[in-house]
Scaffold this active site. Structure first.
Site, PDB file in Angstrom:
ATOM      1  N   TYR A 165      -2.277 -20.844 -29.333  1.00  0.00           N
ATOM      2  CA  TYR A 165      -1.781 -20.137 -28.134  1.00  0.00           C
ATOM      3  C   TYR A 165      -2.012 -18.630 -28.300  1.00  0.00           C
ATOM      4  CZ  TYR A 165       1.065 -19.828 -23.882  1.00  0.00           C
ATOM      5  OH  TYR A 165       1.505 -19.615 -22.596  1.00  0.00           O
ATOM      6  N   LYS A 172       2.842 -13.493 -23.206  1.00  0.00           N
ATOM      7  CA  LYS A 172       4.058 -14.082 -22.626  1.00  0.00           C
ATOM      8  C   LYS A 172       5.317 -13.362 -23.141  1.00  0.00           C
ATOM      9  CE  LYS A 172       2.334 -17.402 -20.036  1.00  0.00           C
ATOM     10  NZ  LYS A 172       2.182 -17.152 -18.582  1.00  0.00           N
TER      11      LYS A 172
HETATM   12  P1  NAD Z   1      -3.429 -22.954 -13.259  1.00  0.00           P
HETATM   13  O1  NAD Z   1      -4.736 -22.748 -13.916  1.00  0.00           O
HETATM   14  O2  NAD Z   1      -3.348 -23.961 -12.195  1.00  0.00           O
HETATM   15  O3  NAD Z   1      -2.866 -21.565 -12.698  1.00  0.00           O
HETATM   16  C1  NAD Z   1      -3.233 -20.319 -13.235  1.00  0.00           C
HETATM   17  C2  NAD Z   1      -3.580 -19.436 -12.063  1.00  0.00           C
HETATM   18  O4  NAD Z   1      -3.854 -18.092 -12.497  1.00  0.00           O
HETATM   19  C3  NAD Z   1      -4.827 -19.924 -11.316  1.00  0.00           C
HETATM   20  O5  NAD Z   1      -4.512 -20.131  -9.950  1.00  0.00           O
HETATM   21  C4  NAD Z   1      -5.798 -18.771 -11.452  1.00  0.00           C
HETATM   22  O6  NAD Z   1      -6.649 -18.620 -10.335  1.00  0.00           O
HETATM   23  C5  NAD Z   1      -4.819 -17.614 -11.594  1.00  0.00           C
HETATM   24  N1  NAD Z   1      -5.471 -16.393 -12.096  1.00  0.00           N
HETATM   25  C6  NAD Z   1      -6.098 -16.197 -13.274  1.00  0.00           C
HETATM   26  N2  NAD Z   1      -6.604 -14.938 -13.328  1.00  0.00           N
HETATM   27  C7  NAD Z   1      -6.269 -14.341 -12.143  1.00  0.00           C
HETATM   28  C8  NAD Z   1      -6.514 -13.060 -11.573  1.00  0.00           C
HETATM   29  N3  NAD Z   1      -7.240 -12.125 -12.215  1.00  0.00           N
HETATM   30  N4  NAD Z   1      -6.022 -12.789 -10.332  1.00  0.00           N
HETATM   31  C9  NAD Z   1      -5.319 -13.717  -9.667  1.00  0.00           C
HETATM   32  N5  NAD Z   1      -5.068 -14.960 -10.127  1.00  0.00           N
HETATM   33  C10 NAD Z   1      -5.538 -15.264 -11.353  1.00  0.00           C
HETATM   34  O7  NAD Z   1      -2.440 -23.318 -14.465  1.00  0.00           O
HETATM   35  P2  NAD Z   1      -0.845 -23.386 -14.532  1.00  0.00           P
HETATM   36  O8  NAD Z   1      -0.573 -24.137 -15.779  1.00  0.00           O
HETATM   37  O9  NAD Z   1      -0.304 -23.832 -13.243  1.00  0.00           O
HETATM   38  O10 NAD Z   1      -0.452 -21.874 -14.828  1.00  0.00           O
HETATM   39  C11 NAD Z   1       0.470 -21.156 -14.040  1.00  0.00           C
HETATM   40  C12 NAD Z   1       1.388 -20.346 -14.918  1.00  0.00           C
HETATM   41  O11 NAD Z   1       2.216 -21.221 -15.663  1.00  0.00           O
HETATM   42  C13 NAD Z   1       0.687 -19.470 -15.942  1.00  0.00           C
HETATM   43  O12 NAD Z   1       1.400 -18.243 -16.074  1.00  0.00           O
HETATM   44  C14 NAD Z   1       0.809 -20.288 -17.199  1.00  0.00           C
HETATM   45  O13 NAD Z   1       0.702 -19.506 -18.380  1.00  0.00           O
HETATM   46  C15 NAD Z   1       2.199 -20.823 -17.012  1.00  0.00           C
HETATM   47  N6  NAD Z   1       2.583 -21.962 -17.842  1.00  0.00           N
HETATM   48  C16 NAD Z   1       1.805 -23.069 -17.919  1.00  0.00           C
HETATM   49  C17 NAD Z   1       2.187 -24.132 -18.719  1.00  0.00           C
HETATM   50  C18 NAD Z   1       1.331 -25.367 -18.843  1.00  0.00           C
HETATM   51  O14 NAD Z   1       1.491 -26.129 -19.804  1.00  0.00           O
HETATM   52  N7  NAD Z   1       0.424 -25.638 -17.917  1.00  0.00           N
HETATM   53  C19 NAD Z   1       3.405 -24.075 -19.433  1.00  0.00           C
HETATM   54  C20 NAD Z   1       4.195 -22.933 -19.312  1.00  0.00           C
HETATM   55  C21 NAD Z   1       3.775 -21.879 -18.525  1.00  0.00           C
END
Ligand code: NAD
Length: 271
Positions: A165, A172
């Site tokens: 990570y 984060k």
């Molecule tokens: P996801 O890939 O569906 O969403 C990530 C989003 O970030 C995408 O829509 C992407 O287009 C956007 N993004 C990236 N760079 C960008 C930029 N320059 N401008 C605008 N948008 C941008 O994946 P997700 O898992 O739904 O992630 C959403 C959030 O949840 C993130 O912050 C991720 O770190 C967090 N998260 C995810 C998990 C997991 O296991 N999937 C767990 C905890 C937290």
């Protein structure tokens, strides 16, 4: 579509307008949250990154009656200026903001943190995954004359070392600290600011992390509930924080991870 999730319907968000940032596809956490907000009567605007994603995001937005779909790259000030000007023009004011955005170069998300982290990789992860939250909050707060609620998405890698990570864990940690600083600054305006620390979920972002599949299976095996983190659980926490139900909660990091974060040693451990 929204019907794929088992989301309670009601009117907790009736009359409230929100901007959802970070839907890439149907599996995005932002989509689950958006579907829950819509099921509770919210009016939604969506921002997405780049034209390539529009064909995925548009049908989702239209399925919950949203007419406002805007391109916004959080790393580009001109794009952010234009996006928030559009939200102001169409919505006038906002009641809530969902920031569900993160990015780090794939090469940074594997192996040794100390050996592999580059200056460029570090700064880009910080910029898109942490600074953007401060920027989005500042812009959204200007459209919240009547108070509001803002959330972002984080992960346990902010607090503990999770293999691979790496730089995203550091970003984060900055995001969680930013949540508290922004919460303090915006509190007097009646704007609450919180983070949801979700367990591993099967999304595009997880696929970008080396060993992401292991994060899912280990998350389930180590969790107190012995199950995956559900979209419904994350969306439910978002509903609490974004609606008036959460009225006294701000500056908080809420774990929604089936109890993964609080387990110290795996089952079967014997002293
Ligand atoms: P996801 O890939 O569906 O969403 C990530 C989003 O970030 C995408 O829509 C992407 O287009 C956007 N993004 C990236 N760079 C960008 C930029 N320059 N401008 C605008 N948008 C941008 O994946 P997700 O898992 O739904 O992630 C959403 C959030 O949840 C993130 O912050 C991720 O770190 C967090 N998260 C995810 C998990 C997991 O296991 N999937 C767990 C905890 C937290």
């Amino acid at each position: 579509m929204a019907e794929d999730y088992d989301l309670p319907k009601g009117d907790l968000m009736k009359g409230k307008k929100g901007l959802i940032m970070g839907v890439a596809n149907h599996n995005s956490i932002a989509w689950g949250i958006a579907a829950q907000m819509a099921a509770q009567g919210a009016e939604l605007a969506f921002s997405y990154l780049g034209e390539g994603l529009e064909r995925r995001v548009r049908p989702l937005a239209e399925s919950v009656g949203s007419k406002l779909l805007i391109q916004a790259d959080v790393a580009d000030d001109a794009s952010m200026d234009a996006a928030f000007a559009e939200v102001e023009k169409e919505f006038g004011t906002l009641d809530f903001l969902v920031h569900s955005i993160a990015f780090a170069d794939k090469e940074q998300l594997k192996g040794s943190f100390v050996e592999n982290t580059t200056r460029e990789g570090f700064l880009s992860a910080m910029n898109i995954s942490a600074y953007s939250f401060v920027d989005c909050s500042r812009r959204a707060a200007k459209l919240m004359p009547n108070g509001g609620s803002i959330i972002c998405m984080t992960y346990l890698g902010a607090e503990r070392v999770i293999p691979n990570y790496n730089v995203m864990g550091v970003a984060k940690a900055a995001l969680e600290a930013s949540t508290r600083y922004v919460a303090r600054d915006l509190g007097p305006q009646g704007i609450r600011v919180n983070a949801i620390s979700a367990g591993a979920m099967r999304t595009l972002s997880l696929a970008g992390i080396s060993g992401g599949r292991g994060m899912l299976s280990q998350g389930r095996a180590f969790s107190a509930l012995k199950e995956d983190t559900s979209m419904e659980g994350v969306a439910g926490a978002a509903l609490w924080l974004l609606s008036d139900l959460g009225r006294s909660t701000t500056g908080e990091v809420v774990h929604v991870d089936a109890g993964f974060h609080m387990v110290g040693l795996p089952d079967g451990f014997e002293a």
